[in-house]
Design an enzyme around this catalytic site. Structure first.
Site, short mmCIF file in Angstrom:
data_model
loop_
_atom_site.label_atom_id
_atom_site.label_comp_id
_atom_site.label_asym_id
_atom_site.label_seq_id
_atom_site.Cartn_x
_atom_site.Cartn_y
_atom_site.Cartn_z
CG MET A 93 0.28 7.74 -1.58
SD MET A 93 -1.09 8.75 -0.84
CE MET A 93 -0.80 8.08 0.76
CG HIS A 134 8.77 1.28 2.89
ND1 HIS A 134 8.29 -0.06 2.53
CD2 HIS A 134 7.55 2.06 3.17
CE1 HIS A 134 6.94 0.07 2.54
NE2 HIS A 134 6.51 1.23 2.94
N GLY A 174 9.35 -2.35 1.28
CA GLY A 174 7.99 -2.94 0.90
C GLY A 174 7.72 -2.30 -0.64
CG HIS A 175 6.70 1.52 -1.42
ND1 HIS A 175 7.25 2.23 -0.36
CD2 HIS A 175 5.70 1.66 -1.50
CE1 HIS A 175 6.12 2.83 0.17
NE2 HIS A 175 5.02 2.58 -0.54
CD GLN A 200 -4.94 8.00 -0.90
OE1 GLN A 200 -4.78 8.05 -2.04
NE2 GLN A 200 -4.38 7.10 -0.17
CD GLU A 209 -1.99 -10.38 1.97
OE1 GLU A 209 -2.34 -11.09 1.03
OE2 GLU A 209 -1.03 -10.88 2.68
CD GLN A 247 -4.67 1.26 -0.85
OE1 GLN A 247 -5.09 2.41 -0.56
NE2 GLN A 247 -3.42 0.77 -1.12
CG LEU A 265 9.24 -2.72 5.69
CD1 LEU A 265 10.04 -2.78 4.52
CD2 LEU A 265 10.16 -2.12 7.06
CB SER A 266 4.39 2.01 7.47
OG SER A 266 3.45 3.20 7.23
O1 PAF Z 1 -1.37 2.78 -0.69
C1 PAF Z 1 -0.88 3.94 -0.99
O2 PAF Z 1 0.00 4.29 -0.99
C2 PAF Z 1 -2.06 4.69 -1.89
O3 PAF Z 1 -3.51 4.39 -0.92
C3 PAF Z 1 -2.32 4.53 -3.24
C4 PAF Z 1 -2.72 3.08 -3.49
C5 PAF Z 1 -0.90 4.86 -4.05
C6 PAF Z 1 -3.17 5.34 -3.87
O4 PAF Z 1 -2.81 6.86 -3.53
#
Ligand code: PAF
Length: 281
Positions: free
Chosen positions: A30, A34, A36-37, A61, A148, A153, A184-185
């Site tokens: 989304m 950071h 983590g991504h 969501q 994780e 999710q 990280l978030s």
């Molecule tokens: O974890 C997230 O960033 C979101 O829930 C995802 C998996 C990209 C779906 O919008």
């Protein structure tokens, strides 16, 4: 790196790549990226020929309008980071592009969605399943990468892949933490300097609880984690549950399962942070 906004353009690109027999990996995000991504992107690059990253703040969501509005959006910085990380295609669609019609699909994940995040955020996982399944149909990846940190999710997405018989592998990647231990978030951006220091107590308390697990029952561990975190002025635990890592149902003794995870959500001011610890696997 190509930046694609339209589904038809994405599908054209992917077909060309697939015709050449290339393996495609997908990292759904989304944005507000950071380390983590970027770690997911690095793994995706290593394990596939092509890495596609989607950046889309999915409205379906969010069960809280304010949370959706406040969600950080940093598209330019995201593109720069993705380029440096070696991403091949960034898919950045508009809401209208993804939802030309309202998505009326209702998923049923049974007991998996009736606990923790699913219980606290009604409809959240239905929205996650809507967007992730759409992305899987659009990109048709060989592998897709999920952190994780959002433990429930990942379990829900694995279940969805089975329900829909989708031909891909879900890669579950361990949490990336700051040196301090803070997971990280994208939401960490919203913490003040002081809050960020206090939020370190979440992971610190979880790590300590793992060190002490042989000396404490599950219930004692739960009580002590909640008490320690709530004793920090800016922190308030929403839930802390110790669950079976596959079924996500509560366990009552350490030998109830070979896969035991502690999942926590904590408010730091008005920022909702989640974290978890794997006690046993
Ligand atoms: O974890 C997230 O960033 C979101 O829930 C995802 C998996 C990209 C779906 O919008």
């Amino acid at each position: 790196m190509k930046i694609v906004n339209k589904v038809v353009d994405l599908q054209k690109e992917i077909s060309l790549l697939k015709e050449q027999g290339l393996r495609v990996g997908l990292v759904p995000t989304m944005g507000a990226l950071h380390e983590g991504h970027l770690h997911l992107v690095t793994l995706c690059k290593e394990q596939n020929d092509v890495c596609v990253v989607s950046v889309f703040v999915n409205p379906t969501q969010f069960n809280n309008k304010e949370d959706l509005e406040k969600y950080p959006r940093t598209p330019e910085q995201d593109c720069e980071k993705l380029k440096s990380a070696g991403c091949d295609i960034v898919f950045m669609p508009s809401v209208e592009e993804i939802y030309p019609e309202p998505d009326t699909r209702v998923f049923n994940f049974g007991a998996l969605e009736q606990v923790m995040e699913g219980k606290m955020r009604p409809g959240h996982f239905n929205g996650v399943a809507q967007i992730v399944s759409k992305l899987f149909y659009m990109v048709n990846p060989d592998k897709a990468y999920f952190g994780e940190k959002d433990f429930q999710q990942v379990a829900i997405i694995k279940n969805m892949v089975k329900q829909l018989n989708l031909p891909l592998t879900i890669v579950q990647v361990p949490i990336v933490r700051e040196k301090s231990g803070l997971a990280l978030s994208s939401r960490n951006m919203r913490l003040s300097k002081e809050q960020k220091i206090e939020a370190v107590n979440i992971s610190k308390t979880l790590f300590e609880s793992k060190e002490n697990m042989n000396k404490m029952s599950i219930q004692k561990t739960i009580d002590s984690v909640i008490e320690k975190i709530n004793s920090i002025p800016s922190l308030e635990v929403e839930y802390f549950q110790i669950v079976d890592g596959d079924t996500l149902q509560n366990v009552s003794a350490w030998n109830d399962s070979n896969y035991i995870v502690g999942c926590i959500t904590v408010y730091c001011g008005d920022v909702r942070l989640i974290d978890n610890i794997i006690y046993k696997h």
